[in-house]
Design a protein around this motif. Structure first.
Motif, mmCIF file in Angstrom:
data_model
loop_
_atom_site.group_PDB
_atom_site.id
_atom_site.type_symbol
_atom_site.label_atom_id
_atom_site.label_comp_id
_atom_site.label_asym_id
_atom_site.label_seq_id
_atom_site.Cartn_x
_atom_site.Cartn_y
_atom_site.Cartn_z
ATOM 1 N N ASP A 54 6.617 -17.397 23.567
ATOM 2 C CA ASP A 54 6.115 -16.663 23.590
ATOM 3 C C ASP A 54 5.303 -16.007 24.173
ATOM 4 N N ASP A 55 4.734 -14.947 24.818
ATOM 5 C CA ASP A 55 4.477 -14.108 25.877
ATOM 6 C C ASP A 55 3.486 -14.485 26.951
ATOM 7 N N ARG A 56 2.538 -15.573 26.572
ATOM 8 C CA ARG A 56 2.127 -16.420 27.369
ATOM 9 C C ARG A 56 1.225 -17.509 26.718
ATOM 10 N N ALA A 57 0.357 -18.279 27.124
ATOM 11 C CA ALA A 57 0.355 -20.017 27.558
ATOM 12 C C ALA A 57 -1.062 -19.995 26.360
ATOM 13 N N ARG A 58 -0.562 -20.518 25.836
ATOM 14 C CA ARG A 58 -1.935 -21.136 24.526
ATOM 15 C C ARG A 58 -2.094 -21.834 24.207
ATOM 16 N N THR A 59 -3.489 -22.599 23.331
ATOM 17 C CA THR A 59 -3.667 -23.916 23.162
ATOM 18 C C THR A 59 -2.799 -24.635 22.158
ATOM 19 N N HIS A 60 -2.247 -25.402 22.296
ATOM 20 C CA HIS A 60 -1.711 -25.538 20.942
ATOM 21 C C HIS A 60 -2.449 -27.733 20.522
ATOM 22 N N PHE A 61 -1.443 -27.832 19.194
ATOM 23 C CA PHE A 61 -2.246 -28.813 18.610
ATOM 24 C C PHE A 61 -0.779 -29.665 18.383
ATOM 25 N N LEU A 62 -0.845 -30.774 19.359
ATOM 26 C CA LEU A 62 0.446 -31.571 19.459
ATOM 27 C C LEU A 62 0.628 -33.286 18.204
ATOM 28 N N LEU A 63 1.698 -33.358 17.907
ATOM 29 C CA LEU A 63 1.858 -34.526 17.027
ATOM 30 C C LEU A 63 2.533 -35.522 18.033
ATOM 31 N N HIS A 64 2.749 -36.407 17.599
ATOM 32 C CA HIS A 64 3.956 -37.218 18.799
ATOM 33 C C HIS A 64 4.982 -37.441 17.697
ATOM 34 N N GLU A 65 6.442 -37.660 18.420
ATOM 35 C CA GLU A 65 6.836 -37.718 17.085
ATOM 36 C C GLU A 65 7.623 -39.075 16.520
ATOM 37 N N ARG A 66 6.674 -40.631 17.006
ATOM 38 C CA ARG A 66 6.415 -41.637 15.841
ATOM 39 C C ARG A 66 6.024 -40.880 14.514
ATOM 40 N N ARG A 67 4.640 -39.835 14.473
ATOM 41 C CA ARG A 67 4.392 -39.460 13.442
ATOM 42 C C ARG A 67 4.693 -38.390 12.482
ATOM 43 N N LEU A 68 5.646 -37.473 13.453
ATOM 44 C CA LEU A 68 5.980 -36.432 12.409
ATOM 45 C C LEU A 68 7.032 -36.996 11.593
ATOM 46 N N ALA A 69 7.505 -37.868 10.584
ATOM 47 C CA ALA A 69 8.536 -38.506 9.687
ATOM 48 C C ALA A 69 6.817 -38.675 8.476
ATOM 49 N N THR A 70 5.997 -39.258 9.005
ATOM 50 C CA THR A 70 4.709 -39.492 8.332
ATOM 51 C C THR A 70 3.972 -38.323 7.710
ATOM 52 N N TRP A 71 4.304 -37.532 8.582
ATOM 53 C CA TRP A 71 3.498 -35.675 7.676
ATOM 54 C C TRP A 71 4.506 -35.321 7.643
ATOM 55 N N LEU A 72 5.348 -35.163 7.113
ATOM 56 C CA LEU A 72 6.118 -33.948 6.526
ATOM 57 C C LEU A 72 6.585 -34.701 5.499
ATOM 58 N N GLY A 73 6.548 -36.254 5.461
ATOM 59 C CA GLY A 73 6.755 -37.407 3.944
ATOM 60 C C GLY A 73 5.594 -36.292 3.209
ATOM 61 N N SER A 74 4.372 -36.484 3.739
ATOM 62 C CA SER A 74 3.303 -35.859 3.437
ATOM 63 C C SER A 74 2.655 -34.251 2.588
ATOM 64 N N ILE A 75 3.722 -33.131 2.686
ATOM 65 C CA ILE A 75 3.767 -32.248 3.223
ATOM 66 C C ILE A 75 4.276 -31.768 1.578
ATOM 67 N N ASP A 76 3.528 -31.148 0.935
ATOM 68 C CA ASP A 76 3.229 -30.294 -1.097
ATOM 69 C C ASP A 76 4.304 -29.504 -0.752
ATOM 70 N N THR A 77 5.538 -29.570 -1.236
ATOM 71 C CA THR A 77 7.022 -28.539 -0.941
ATOM 72 C C THR A 77 7.210 -27.887 -1.734
ATOM 73 N N SER A 78 6.053 -27.327 -3.083
ATOM 74 C CA SER A 78 6.127 -26.578 -3.848
ATOM 75 C C SER A 78 5.236 -25.607 -2.733
ATOM 76 N N ARG A 79 4.362 -25.819 -2.077
ATOM 77 C CA ARG A 79 4.057 -24.889 -1.199
ATOM 78 C C ARG A 79 4.452 -23.681 -0.410
ATOM 79 N N ILE A 80 6.358 -24.363 -0.014
ATOM 80 C CA ILE A 80 6.914 -23.982 0.351
ATOM 81 C C ILE A 80 7.874 -22.960 -0.104
ATOM 82 N N LYS A 81 8.084 -21.610 0.348
ATOM 83 C CA LYS A 81 8.692 -20.661 -0.348
ATOM 84 C C LYS A 81 10.274 -19.977 -0.205
ATOM 85 N N ASP A 82 10.312 -20.745 1.014
ATOM 86 C CA ASP A 82 11.930 -20.044 1.322
ATOM 87 C C ASP A 82 12.677 -21.602 0.342
ATOM 88 N N PRO A 83 12.920 -21.676 -0.730
ATOM 89 C CA PRO A 83 13.914 -22.616 -1.902
ATOM 90 C C PRO A 83 15.349 -23.426 -0.797
#
Length: 254
Positions: free
Chosen positions: A81-110
């Motif tokens: 990035d070109d400057r500092a911004r406010t970012h939303f963070l998620l702890h690594e222990r919850r990454l798998a839970t979040w990715l597992g909940s994503i509706d993959t039909s919304r991901i355009k790239d096959p």
């Protein structure tokens, strides 16, 4: 993986200076912030890589019970990035839970969609193994011989440390036992007064003195001497074996 130091400002616990690492996420360099609480990923960045709505995913994450206490915001300047911004963070222990909940039909790239779905399947299998077998193993991670050797060396060091602790405890117990024996005397030896009280015999001082003289004489005849122990009244007094006291009390008239 690259590492830089990034200045951050976070009211909920991220350190003022944290380490920013990058890892490969399906061909993209994704940022991860490391601090004393672990590693934190940037869901908005990953959503950009997957081509899905970052704001909608953030709202979904914050509504879920499993995210409570595992999210935060921080002001940070990411490497790309070109400057500092406010970012939303998620702890690594919850990454798998979040990715597992994503509706993959919304991901355009096959290609990305297929890779995320593979992750979701792997997460589901790992969860099943954890619940049914008590552990989950990553099949892509094969310990190298050096790792095995380090593990064995660590186990040997732990065993040695345990043995040293046990030896120290045993030594302390031996010292304590010696002190108790010095204070209380031997289990099979008594003073004349103690033996008299134990066996409901006369406890007059003059009588016990005669018993003590007789007991000492019996021991001298056998080439032995009475043991001594400390006494609060007399300083030191004699203690005799039970068998000697039995003979002395029998030999001294009341």
């Amino acid at each position: 993986m690259s590492t830089i130091l990034a200045a951050t400002s976070d009211p909920v616990g991220i350190q003022p200076v944290a380490t920013i690492d990058t890892f490969d996420f399906h061909g993209h360099q994704a940022a991860v912030l490391a601090n004393e609480h672990g590693h934190w990923i940037f869901p908005g960045q990953l959503c950009g890589f997957m081509g899905i709505d970052a704001n909608a995913q953030r709202q979904r994450i914050t509504r879920k019970h499993w995210s409570q206490g595992w999210t935060c915001e921080t002001h940070v300047h990411l490497p790309a990035d070109d400057r500092a911004r406010t970012h939303f963070l998620l702890h690594e222990r919850r990454l798998a839970t979040w990715l597992g909940s994503i509706d993959t039909s919304r991901i355009k790239d096959p290609t990305t969609r297929t890779e995320v779905e593979q992750h979701q399947t792997e997460f589901a299998d790992a969860l099943a193994d954890y619940l049914t077998k008590g552990a989950a193993i990553n099949p892509r991670i094969n310990p190298q011989p050096a790792d095995d050797l380090a593990l064995l060396e660590g186990m040997v060091q732990a065993i040695r440390a345990d043995r040293q602790r046990i030896a120290a405890v045993e030594q302390a117990q031996a010292v304590t036992a010696a002190k108790v024996a010095a204070i209380e005397g031997r289990h099979d030896e008594f003073t004349a007064l103690g033996y008299a009280k134990l066996n409901d015999l006369p406890t007059g001082r003059t009588y016990l003195q005669r018993v003590g003289v007789k007991a000492s004489a019996f021991m001298r005849a056998e080439g032995r001497t009475p043991h001594r122990r400390q006494d609060a009244t007399f300083g030191e007094i004699n203690v005799y074996p039970v068998a000697v006291l039995e003979r002395a009390f029998a030999a001294v008239p009341e």
